[in-house]
Design an enzyme around this catalytic site. Structure first.
Site, PDB file in Angstrom:
ATOM      1  N   ASN A 263       0.837  -1.458  -0.015  1.00 57.60           N
ATOM      2  CA  ASN A 263       0.090   0.035   0.087  1.00 57.60           C
ATOM      3  C   ASN A 263       0.970   1.357  -0.124  1.00 57.60           C
ATOM      4  O   ASN A 263       1.540   1.443   0.978  1.00 57.60           O
ATOM      5  CB  ASN A 263      -0.992   0.159   1.269  1.00 57.60           C
ATOM      6  CG  ASN A 263      -1.703   1.455   1.541  1.00 57.60           C
ATOM      7  OD1 ASN A 263      -1.256   2.250   1.254  1.00 57.60           O
ATOM      8  ND2 ASN A 263      -3.062   1.042   1.732  1.00 57.60           N
TER       9      ASN A 263
ATOM     10  N   GLY B 103       0.493   4.584   0.183  1.00 55.38           N
ATOM     11  CA  GLY B 103       0.170   5.412   1.565  1.00 55.38           C
ATOM     12  C   GLY B 103       0.985   5.159   2.655  1.00 55.38           C
ATOM     13  O   GLY B 103       1.657   5.854   3.260  1.00 55.38           O
ATOM     14  N   LYS B 104       0.727   3.520   3.105  1.00 53.82           N
ATOM     15  CA  LYS B 104       1.346   3.090   4.317  1.00 53.82           C
ATOM     16  C   LYS B 104       2.797   3.001   4.167  1.00 53.82           C
ATOM     17  O   LYS B 104       3.503   3.496   5.180  1.00 53.82           O
ATOM     18  CB  LYS B 104       0.676   1.741   4.372  1.00 53.82           C
ATOM     19  CG  LYS B 104      -0.611   1.710   4.947  1.00 53.82           C
ATOM     20  CD  LYS B 104      -0.819   0.071   5.585  1.00 53.82           C
ATOM     21  CE  LYS B 104      -2.060  -0.174   5.438  1.00 53.82           C
ATOM     22  NZ  LYS B 104      -2.029  -1.739   5.968  1.00 53.82           N
TER      23      LYS B 104
ATOM     24  N   ASP C 196      -1.761  -3.082  10.282  1.00 55.05           N
ATOM     25  CA  ASP C 196      -3.231  -3.334   9.870  1.00 55.05           C
ATOM     26  C   ASP C 196      -4.017  -2.253  10.638  1.00 55.05           C
ATOM     27  O   ASP C 196      -3.716  -1.743  11.805  1.00 55.05           O
ATOM     28  CB  ASP C 196      -3.784  -4.752  10.223  1.00 55.05           C
ATOM     29  CG  ASP C 196      -4.976  -4.981   9.465  1.00 55.05           C
ATOM     30  OD1 ASP C 196      -4.624  -5.416   8.216  1.00 55.05           O
ATOM     31  OD2 ASP C 196      -6.132  -4.863   9.912  1.00 55.05           O
TER      32      ASP C 196
ATOM     33  N   PHE D  70      -3.868   9.917   2.159  1.00 55.86           N
ATOM     34  CA  PHE D  70      -4.351   8.872   1.514  1.00 55.86           C
ATOM     35  C   PHE D  70      -5.661   8.233   2.041  1.00 55.86           C
ATOM     36  O   PHE D  70      -5.989   8.685   3.380  1.00 55.86           O
ATOM     37  CB  PHE D  70      -3.437   7.678   1.196  1.00 55.86           C
ATOM     38  CG  PHE D  70      -2.959   6.820   2.590  1.00 55.86           C
ATOM     39  CD1 PHE D  70      -2.214   7.244   3.224  1.00 55.86           C
ATOM     40  CD2 PHE D  70      -3.853   5.430   2.498  1.00 55.86           C
ATOM     41  CE1 PHE D  70      -1.905   6.628   4.529  1.00 55.86           C
ATOM     42  CE2 PHE D  70      -3.510   4.693   3.797  1.00 55.86           C
ATOM     43  CZ  PHE D  70      -2.489   5.269   4.637  1.00 55.86           C
TER      44      PHE D  70
ATOM     45  N   TYR E 244      -9.011   7.550   3.472  1.00 53.29           N
ATOM     46  CA  TYR E 244     -10.120   8.306   4.464  1.00 53.29           C
ATOM     47  C   TYR E 244      -9.612   9.688   4.729  1.00 53.29           C
ATOM     48  O   TYR E 244     -10.316  10.547   5.244  1.00 53.29           O
ATOM     49  CB  TYR E 244     -10.775   7.597   5.405  1.00 53.29           C
ATOM     50  CG  TYR E 244     -11.637   6.306   5.175  1.00 53.29           C
ATOM     51  CD1 TYR E 244     -12.704   6.089   4.610  1.00 53.29           C
ATOM     52  CD2 TYR E 244     -10.541   5.025   5.105  1.00 53.29           C
ATOM     53  CE1 TYR E 244     -13.207   5.102   4.077  1.00 53.29           C
ATOM     54  CE2 TYR E 244     -11.333   3.901   4.764  1.00 53.29           C
ATOM     55  CZ  TYR E 244     -12.572   3.728   4.298  1.00 53.29           C
ATOM     56  OH  TYR E 244     -13.362   2.606   3.820  1.00 53.29           O
ATOM     57  N   ASP E 245      -8.389   9.886   4.607  1.00 47.58           N
ATOM     58  CA  ASP E 245      -8.051  11.281   5.191  1.00 47.58           C
ATOM     59  C   ASP E 245      -8.641  12.494   4.906  1.00 47.58           C
ATOM     60  O   ASP E 245      -9.075  13.419   5.761  1.00 47.58           O
ATOM     61  CB  ASP E 245      -6.205  11.426   4.741  1.00 47.58           C
ATOM     62  CG  ASP E 245      -5.344  10.667   5.530  1.00 47.58           C
ATOM     63  OD1 ASP E 245      -5.981  10.169   6.595  1.00 47.58           O
ATOM     64  OD2 ASP E 245      -4.301  10.720   5.184  1.00 47.58           O
TER      65      ASP E 245
ATOM     66  N   LYS F 118       0.872  15.158  10.394  1.00 46.28           N
ATOM     67  CA  LYS F 118      -0.070  13.928  10.495  1.00 46.28           C
ATOM     68  C   LYS F 118       0.707  13.051  11.297  1.00 46.28           C
ATOM     69  O   LYS F 118       0.022  12.383  12.082  1.00 46.28           O
ATOM     70  CB  LYS F 118      -0.305  13.432   8.996  1.00 46.28           C
ATOM     71  CG  LYS F 118      -1.140  12.175   9.194  1.00 46.28           C
ATOM     72  CD  LYS F 118      -1.485  11.495   7.797  1.00 46.28           C
ATOM     73  CE  LYS F 118      -2.125  10.020   8.151  1.00 46.28           C
ATOM     74  NZ  LYS F 118      -2.562   9.385   6.712  1.00 46.28           N
TER      75      LYS F 118
ATOM     76  N   HIS G 179      -2.701   7.643  14.398  1.00 50.41           N
ATOM     77  CA  HIS G 179      -2.430   6.246  14.841  1.00 50.41           C
ATOM     78  C   HIS G 179      -1.305   5.599  14.197  1.00 50.41           C
ATOM     79  O   HIS G 179      -0.649   4.851  15.179  1.00 50.41           O
ATOM     80  CB  HIS G 179      -3.815   5.616  14.184  1.00 50.41           C
ATOM     81  CG  HIS G 179      -4.005   5.508  12.671  1.00 50.41           C
ATOM     82  ND1 HIS G 179      -3.898   6.880  12.019  1.00 50.41           N
ATOM     83  CD2 HIS G 179      -4.290   4.688  11.722  1.00 50.41           C
ATOM     84  CE1 HIS G 179      -3.984   6.501  10.600  1.00 50.41           C
ATOM     85  NE2 HIS G 179      -4.341   5.315  10.455  1.00 50.41           N
TER      86      HIS G 179
HETATM   87  P1  IMP Z   1      -5.204  -2.771   5.683  1.00 50.34           P
HETATM   88  O1  IMP Z   1      -4.167  -2.660   4.660  1.00 50.34           O
HETATM   89  O2  IMP Z   1      -6.397  -3.816   5.638  1.00 50.34           O
HETATM   90  O3  IMP Z   1      -4.754  -2.344   6.697  1.00 50.34           O
HETATM   91  O4  IMP Z   1      -6.246  -1.198   5.172  1.00 50.34           O
HETATM   92  C1  IMP Z   1      -5.897  -0.152   5.944  1.00 50.34           C
HETATM   93  C2  IMP Z   1      -7.049   0.887   5.085  1.00 50.34           C
HETATM   94  O5  IMP Z   1      -7.343   1.737   6.096  1.00 50.34           O
HETATM   95  C3  IMP Z   1      -6.684   1.465   4.149  1.00 50.34           C
HETATM   96  O6  IMP Z   1      -6.652   1.148   2.640  1.00 50.34           O
HETATM   97  C4  IMP Z   1      -7.249   2.917   4.065  1.00 50.34           C
HETATM   98  O7  IMP Z   1      -8.545   2.684   3.414  1.00 50.34           O
HETATM   99  C5  IMP Z   1      -7.599   3.062   5.862  1.00 50.34           C
HETATM  100  N1  IMP Z   1      -6.620   3.775   6.513  1.00 50.34           N
HETATM  101  C6  IMP Z   1      -5.552   3.312   7.165  1.00 50.34           C
HETATM  102  N2  IMP Z   1      -4.742   4.177   7.665  1.00 50.34           N
HETATM  103  C7  IMP Z   1      -4.969   5.400   6.954  1.00 50.34           C
HETATM  104  C8  IMP Z   1      -4.698   6.712   7.239  1.00 50.34           C
HETATM  105  O8  IMP Z   1      -3.738   7.134   7.738  1.00 50.34           O
HETATM  106  N3  IMP Z   1      -5.509   7.593   6.299  1.00 50.34           N
HETATM  107  C9  IMP Z   1      -6.605   7.122   5.732  1.00 50.34           C
HETATM  108  N4  IMP Z   1      -6.903   5.960   5.587  1.00 50.34           N
HETATM  109  C10 IMP Z   1      -6.165   5.049   6.245  1.00 50.34           C
END
Ligand code: IMP
Length: 206
Positions: free
Chosen positions: A12, A14-15, A69, A158, A160-161, A181, A186
């Protein structure tokens, strides 16, 4: 602290960007995976899913692996989208949205639709991070409380920001500078906690 090499168990974008941005100044060498690994997120909690991802990446690539996660927990929606945050648009519950123009846009559209006319806007972002190597694991958690806006604001970040406003701020998460940020997010909180747990063990990591 000796420089610890960690593999980030995510593709991902953004992450990834945020994890590198937060951990590099703390003295970690953060490595991206050579290729994507499909890990089925079968857990019912953020912690289970973070553990599944970290373990799968460690087993595939042989480096201490760090998984995140995370998701958005909305009080008025009974905790949804929660662990389903990345694919909320495709869930039957609440009605599906087509993933146009992007999955993130569709997720936001669905949340705004379900929250229409709702007065309780309370929500929080939650992140669980797990570092896994050999048969060992470390975990940490972080939260950021706030509220769901009635429309999108801002272009940064990215997911829901654009529809999340952290408590005490007058801007959405997508209007904050990256360092702002990271300070309150979190993910920033969880990763700084994890870093402090890794430090005393750093000489025992491969
Ligand atoms: P995961 O890959 O299953 O952990 O999905 C996490 C999802 O949560 C992401 O695809 C985003 O939609 C949302 N999410 C997690 N962290 C953020 C953040 O920092 N900003 C905005 N959305 C986030």
């Amino acid at each position: 602290m000796e420089k610890v090499k960690l593999l980030v168990a995510t593709t991902n974008k953004g992450k990834l960007k945020e994890i590198v941005r937060i951990l590099a100044p703390l003295g970690f060498e953060v490595v991206k995976p050579p290729h994507k690994l499909e890990v089925e997120e079968t857990g019912e909690t953020f912690l289970e899913n973070a553990y599944l991802k970290a373990k799968a990446y460690y087993e595939e690539f042989g480096l201490p692996s760090l998984a995140d996660d995370s998701g958005l927990v909305i009080e008025a929606l009974g905790g949804y989208p929660g662990v389903y945050s990345s694919r909320f648009y495709s869930l039957e519950i609440g009605g599906r949205e087509s993933p146009e123009p992007t999955e993130s846009e569709a997720n936001i559209r669905k949340v705004l639709r379900l929250m229409e006319g709702e007065e309780n806007r309370r929500a929080k972002f939650v992140a669980f991070v797990v570092l896994y190597w050999e048969d060992k694991g470390l975990m940490a958690q972080g939260e950021c409380e706030g509220e769901i806006l009635k429309e999108k604001r801002g272009e940064k970040g990215f997911g829901y920001d654009p529809i999340f406003k952290p408590s005490g701020m007058d801007r959405s998460m997508a209007e904050l500078e990256p360092e702002e940020k990271d300070k309150l997010s979190h993910r920033g909180r969880a990763l700084r906690r994890l870093a402090s747990l890794i430090e005393p063990l750093s000489s025992r990591l491969p």
